[in-house]
Design a protein around this motif. Sequence first.
Motif, mmCIF file in Angstrom:
data_model
loop_
_atom_site.group_PDB
_atom_site.id
_atom_site.type_symbol
_atom_site.label_atom_id
_atom_site.label_comp_id
_atom_site.label_asym_id
_atom_site.label_seq_id
_atom_site.Cartn_x
_atom_site.Cartn_y
_atom_site.Cartn_z
ATOM 1 N N TYR A 152 0.755 -1.188 -0.211
ATOM 2 C CA TYR A 152 -0.071 -0.024 -0.017
ATOM 3 C C TYR A 152 0.844 1.310 -0.089
ATOM 4 N N THR A 183 0.148 4.663 -2.461
ATOM 5 C CA THR A 183 0.184 5.964 -1.966
ATOM 6 C C THR A 183 1.034 6.960 -2.910
ATOM 7 N N SER A 200 -3.405 5.896 4.627
ATOM 8 C CA SER A 200 -4.791 6.377 4.531
ATOM 9 C C SER A 200 -5.530 5.574 3.410
ATOM 10 N N LYS A 249 -10.847 5.611 -1.482
ATOM 11 C CA LYS A 249 -9.409 5.408 -1.281
ATOM 12 C C LYS A 249 -8.637 6.678 -1.688
ATOM 13 N N GLN A 258 -6.203 9.213 0.260
ATOM 14 C CA GLN A 258 -4.697 9.516 -0.236
ATOM 15 C C GLN A 258 -4.328 10.751 -0.385
ATOM 16 N N SER A 264 -4.124 12.805 2.883
ATOM 17 C CA SER A 264 -3.084 12.822 3.631
ATOM 18 C C SER A 264 -1.784 13.549 3.429
#
Length: 381
Positions: free
Chosen positions: A27, A31, A66, A129, A133, A136
Motif C-alpha cells: 500500500y 499511495t 490512508s 481510497k 490518499q 493525507s
Amino acid sequence: MDEQLKTITTHAFAAATAVSLGSAISYPLDTIKVLIQVGSGTNKPLTTAQILGRVQSISGNSGLYSGLGWLTTGRIAGLGARFGVYEILTAFYKDGREYSYVHTGEAFTAGMVAGAFESLLSSPFELVKLRAQVNSASWTPRSTVSAAAAAEKATISGLVERLLPGNLPNMKTLNQSVNLLATLGGPKQTNMIDSVRKYPWMMTGSGRPPSITDVRSPSQIISLEGWSSLWRGLRSGIVRDSIFGGTFFASWEFLHRVLITWKAVGMESPPESDEDVGPLSPIAVSLAAGVSGTVAAAASHCFDTAKSRSQCIVLPKFLYMERKFLKWKTPGKWFERQTGIHPSDRNILFRGIWLRMARSGSMSFVVVGGYLLGIDLLLPK
C-alpha cells in the motif's frame, strides 16, 4: 455437503487473508504512486522523496496507509470477481478437451472480460481510497478557513451549505452578478440579492467546486456529486483492468506452461498430460504471478493515471446537469474520449509507472503465495 461447505469457506478465508496481507505490504507504494499521478504537472514532476517528505510532515508515517481499509475491501471483491469470472470462462474453453489446457489467446480474452467485471465492483472503493490518499498530503489552514466561514456564515443560505460543504462564497462574483441584474429594475429588486444567493454557481464564482479535502467521505461524495460519481473514470478503469486482466492471465498461462515443460524435461518417462507432471513449486507459481502482475501493470499504466486524475476531480451535481443540458462535448481525440483520457494529461500518463509495477508485482506474489500457503496449512492433506 458440510465438508464441501467447509472447503469453500477455507478457500475464501485463505484468499481474503492473502489479499489483505498483499494490500498492506504494497500500500505505501500505491499511495506514493497516486500522489505522483495526481500532483504532477507537465512541467512539474514530483519525486518519491518529495511525496514522502510531504506526507510525513502533514500526516506522519500513518498517512502512507490512508484509505487502506477501502482498498482492501475493494480488492477482495474485485479479485474475487476477476478470478471467478476467469475460471468460469476458461471452464467453457476446456470443456470437451482431452487435457485441461487453455491457450494463451483464450487466457487473454477471458482475462479481459474478468478485468471489466473487476472494474465495475472495485471502482467505488478506489474513489474513496484515492480521496483519502490525497487528503493525507493536503494541508489546509483550518483556522483561517474557520474564521472566514464565520464572517460569511450570515450570508450563506442553508441550500448552499448543503450542496457545497466546506466551500466559501465568492463575494466579488456575487456582487458583479447582482450589479448586472440590477439594471433590469422592477418591484422585486430589493429581494434580488437573497434570490441570487440560492444558486450555488452564483456563490462560488462560475461553479468552482469545493476542495477534494472537503469531499472525501462516501456520504459527502454522494450528497454533493451523486451516486454516479462513485464510478467516475469508469471508461479508463474498464480499459485499464481489461488490459491488466488479459495481460496478467496470458502471461501467467505462458509462464505456467514454461514451468511445466521445464519440470517434465527432468522426468524419466515423458508425461502424457499436465496431471502426470505433478504440482509445481508454490514459490515458482508465486514468482510467475509476480512477473505477470509486473508486466500487466506496465501495459495498463497510462489508463491507471487517467482514472486516478479523473477521480481527483470534484464535480457537483449541478455542474454535471449543466454539461448534460448544454450537450458539453468531451475534449480530446476519438481514442481519448472513448478511453477516458483527458488531452491535458497526454505527457504525464506514464508518471509513477515503476512504482505501480513494483506494487502490482509484489502484491501478486504475496496474494498467490499467501493463498497457496494458507490452503496448505488449513486443509488436511
